[in-house]
Write a protein that holds these residues in place. Sequence first.
Motif, short mmCIF file in Angstrom:
data_model
loop_
_atom_site.label_atom_id
_atom_site.label_comp_id
_atom_site.label_asym_id
_atom_site.label_seq_id
_atom_site.Cartn_x
_atom_site.Cartn_y
_atom_site.Cartn_z
N LEU A 321 0.82 -1.22 0.00
CA LEU A 321 0.00 0.00 0.00
C LEU A 321 0.85 1.26 0.00
CD1 LEU A 321 -2.77 -1.01 2.55
CD2 LEU A 321 -2.92 -1.03 0.08
N MET A 322 2.07 1.16 0.53
CA MET A 322 2.96 2.33 0.61
C MET A 322 3.80 2.49 -0.66
SD MET A 322 2.72 3.74 3.74
CE MET A 322 4.26 4.55 4.00
N ASN A 323 3.32 1.88 -1.76
CA ASN A 323 4.07 1.93 -3.03
C ASN A 323 5.50 1.38 -2.87
OD1 ASN A 323 2.06 2.75 -4.64
ND2 ASN A 323 3.03 4.67 -5.29
N ASP A 324 5.60 0.22 -2.23
CA ASP A 324 6.87 -0.50 -2.05
C ASP A 324 7.90 0.27 -1.23
OD1 ASP A 324 5.75 -2.49 -3.57
OD2 ASP A 324 6.57 -1.72 -5.45
N ASN A 325 7.41 1.09 -0.32
CA ASN A 325 8.33 1.80 0.59
C ASN A 325 8.37 1.03 1.91
OD1 ASN A 325 9.83 3.60 1.96
ND2 ASN A 325 8.29 5.21 2.06
N GLN A 326 9.58 0.69 2.39
CA GLN A 326 9.70 -0.16 3.58
C GLN A 326 10.16 0.59 4.82
OE1 GLN A 326 11.98 -3.71 2.81
NE2 GLN A 326 11.03 -4.06 0.84
N ASP A 327 10.35 1.90 4.72
CA ASP A 327 10.90 2.66 5.83
C ASP A 327 9.80 2.97 6.85
OD1 ASP A 327 12.14 4.52 7.53
OD2 ASP A 327 13.43 5.23 5.91
N ARG A 329 9.78 5.00 9.24
CA ARG A 329 9.68 6.43 9.60
C ARG A 329 8.65 7.13 8.72
NH1 ARG A 329 16.12 7.14 9.54
NH2 ARG A 329 15.71 5.82 7.74
N MET A 330 8.38 6.52 7.54
CA MET A 330 7.40 7.11 6.63
C MET A 330 5.96 6.70 6.99
SD MET A 330 9.11 8.86 4.51
CE MET A 330 10.86 9.08 4.32
N MET A 331 5.86 5.64 7.79
CA MET A 331 4.52 5.10 8.10
C MET A 331 3.98 5.75 9.38
SD MET A 331 5.50 1.16 7.36
CE MET A 331 6.41 0.74 5.88
N GLY A 332 2.75 5.45 9.70
CA GLY A 332 2.15 5.99 10.91
C GLY A 332 0.64 6.07 10.76
N GLY A 333 -0.07 6.00 11.88
CA GLY A 333 -1.53 6.12 11.84
C GLY A 333 -2.21 5.05 11.02
N MET A 334 -1.56 3.89 10.87
CA MET A 334 -2.11 2.82 10.01
C MET A 334 -3.47 2.34 10.49
SD MET A 334 -0.14 1.94 7.52
CE MET A 334 1.33 2.77 7.00
N LEU A 409 3.92 10.26 4.85
CA LEU A 409 4.11 10.17 3.39
C LEU A 409 2.82 10.60 2.70
CD1 LEU A 409 6.62 9.23 1.79
CD2 LEU A 409 5.43 7.10 1.38
N LEU A 410 2.41 11.84 2.98
CA LEU A 410 1.11 12.32 2.52
C LEU A 410 1.01 12.43 1.01
CD1 LEU A 410 0.46 14.97 5.28
CD2 LEU A 410 -0.80 12.86 4.92
N VAL A 411 2.16 12.37 0.33
CA VAL A 411 2.13 12.42 -1.14
C VAL A 411 1.41 11.18 -1.67
CG1 VAL A 411 3.60 12.63 -3.17
CG2 VAL A 411 4.34 13.59 -0.98
N ILE A 412 1.71 10.04 -1.08
CA ILE A 412 1.10 8.78 -1.52
C ILE A 412 0.00 8.44 -0.52
CG2 ILE A 412 1.56 6.38 -2.16
CD1 ILE A 412 4.54 7.19 -2.22
N TYR A 413 -1.19 8.86 -0.82
CA TYR A 413 -2.28 8.70 0.15
C TYR A 413 -3.28 7.70 -0.41
CZ TYR A 413 -4.88 10.33 4.19
OH TYR A 413 -5.50 10.42 5.41
#
Length: 579
Positions: A321-327, A329-334, A409-413
């Motif tokens: 869902l995060m467009n293959d981003n594994q960091d 620090r970019m995640m939150g509020g899942m 990572l509000l760009v990829i919402y």
Amino acid sequence: MNKYSLCFISFFFLFFFMLMNFFGGIYFIMNEMVLFMEWEIISFNSMNLVMSILLDSISLIFMMFVFLISSSVIMYSKSYMSSELNLNRFIILVLLFVFSMILLIISPNIISIILGWDGLGLVSYCLVIYYQNIKSYNAGMLTVLSNRIGDVMILMVIAWMMNYGSWNYIFYLNFMSNDYMMQVISVMIILAGMTKSAQIPFSSWLPAAMAAPTPVSALVHSSTLVTAGVYLLIRFNNLLIETMFIKVFLLISGLTMFMAGISANYEFDLKKIIALSTLSQLGLMMSILSMGYYELAYFHLLTHAMFKALLFMCGGKIIHLMNDNQDIRMMGGMSLYIPLTSLCLNISNLALCGIPFLAGFYSKDLILEMVSMSNLNLMVFFLYYISTGLTMFYTIRLLMYLMVNDYNLLVIYNLFEEDYIMLKSMYMLLFMSLISGGLLMWLIFSYPFMIYLSTNMKMMVIYVSLMGMLMGVLVSNTKIYSLNKFMMTYSLSFFFTVMWFMPILSTYGLNYYFLKFGQILLKNVDMGWSELYSGQGMYKIIKNYSLVNYMYQMNNFKIYLYSFILWIMIYIFMIMLLL
């Protein structure tokens, strides 16, 4: 044939085999049955090459778990790998992987074990390099070369066991444990188990294997590749207790557990945190196995398989869902956007911690209480309890980063919960993560363990867990965490981040110097001395002789003149000597 057809067929058959093994396992436990089958393939010089199958409660229940997880993973892959053009190739690789593991589980014979063992190594290489890029290729080479050490050890055991006249190791474990030759075999088996289950100093391949697709990671880290070493040592448990190497093995596995727990707290890659938690749990299984409690190691192996597969599936869905981003620090509020996946992730994470009445609690609590009762030194006691606290530490840190902190990572919402195929496959494992601890407690232990401890010793697990929880909450708060960024602790932080320099040693250190040595050998020996004294040297000598011969063949007058003068001079010299 539709590219999804193989997924459905595989899921159906694997689920059917899981049910068969479950009922078969319960029947075998209730009647205390063991089924041993043997098929003689070839006989030469009193050595029999046989294919043996051992079906007992241990192998049947373990196969049930492998089939359950692999059926969930294949169902999950249908959605996760939907954009993959060659989905059937991926499914066939996963099925080969499962088949190799089953072959290993049912083998009481070292020859059939090497088939499953090597099959796991080969197919894991194919799966790690599935995404064809440099990183995956390097990870695949590291994985296959590390596992190759274990394969060589098994091959040496096969050669060594020719002394006994049969390769059915299951017959020799009890009555030959004091024999010198069986001591050698036990050391080789321990080394093989250490490479496959990634104990120090072979740990660096396990986080590197995260280059594989996430469904593969879920399968590898729960019930197949990394547990093969633990399972082999469970089968050889009678032999291991007598060996002189067992205390060293206890220390190494305890250090692996401790190292993985610390490194997970310094990691920001979601998949690598989960991989390091697997490494920590493998250290726990190996260390309790080296103390002689093989039933506890087996119990934890099964409960761990459930919640770890679920954890990887949830992690994979979040990465997707995060467009293959594994960091992280970019995640939150899942939990606000994907509540059902967050529910599965939280329950599997808490089961990993050993929160009471989830799957992990039954096995971890029992292991730690048996450790508290054992006659061990303070070092081992410290490693067990601190590592338990560290498990709580990195789990709470992960939950804080994923669930509590703000989404960065509000760009990829594009977080959404509509993928019901993934959710259905996760629900099967969620159910098992809740009940498998209690269920297995009744199935495996026909008698209750009598554990008698003081109140403080009994509460010790809760004390370290609460400490770990507090630390996890503090560390995920970035203001406090920035204390760690001081330059004076930089070297220490780097040391913990890179797993005590093991990846550097195993990739740059050993491989670089061996490859450099190989280059020098090639240059100086193959293209130097051996050329000079074999191929090229002979060629030069024959070429010079042929030139001289050629000059004679051309009837050159100068040669005959020089020869005539030379012979006259020799003749005069001889006459002078005689006079």
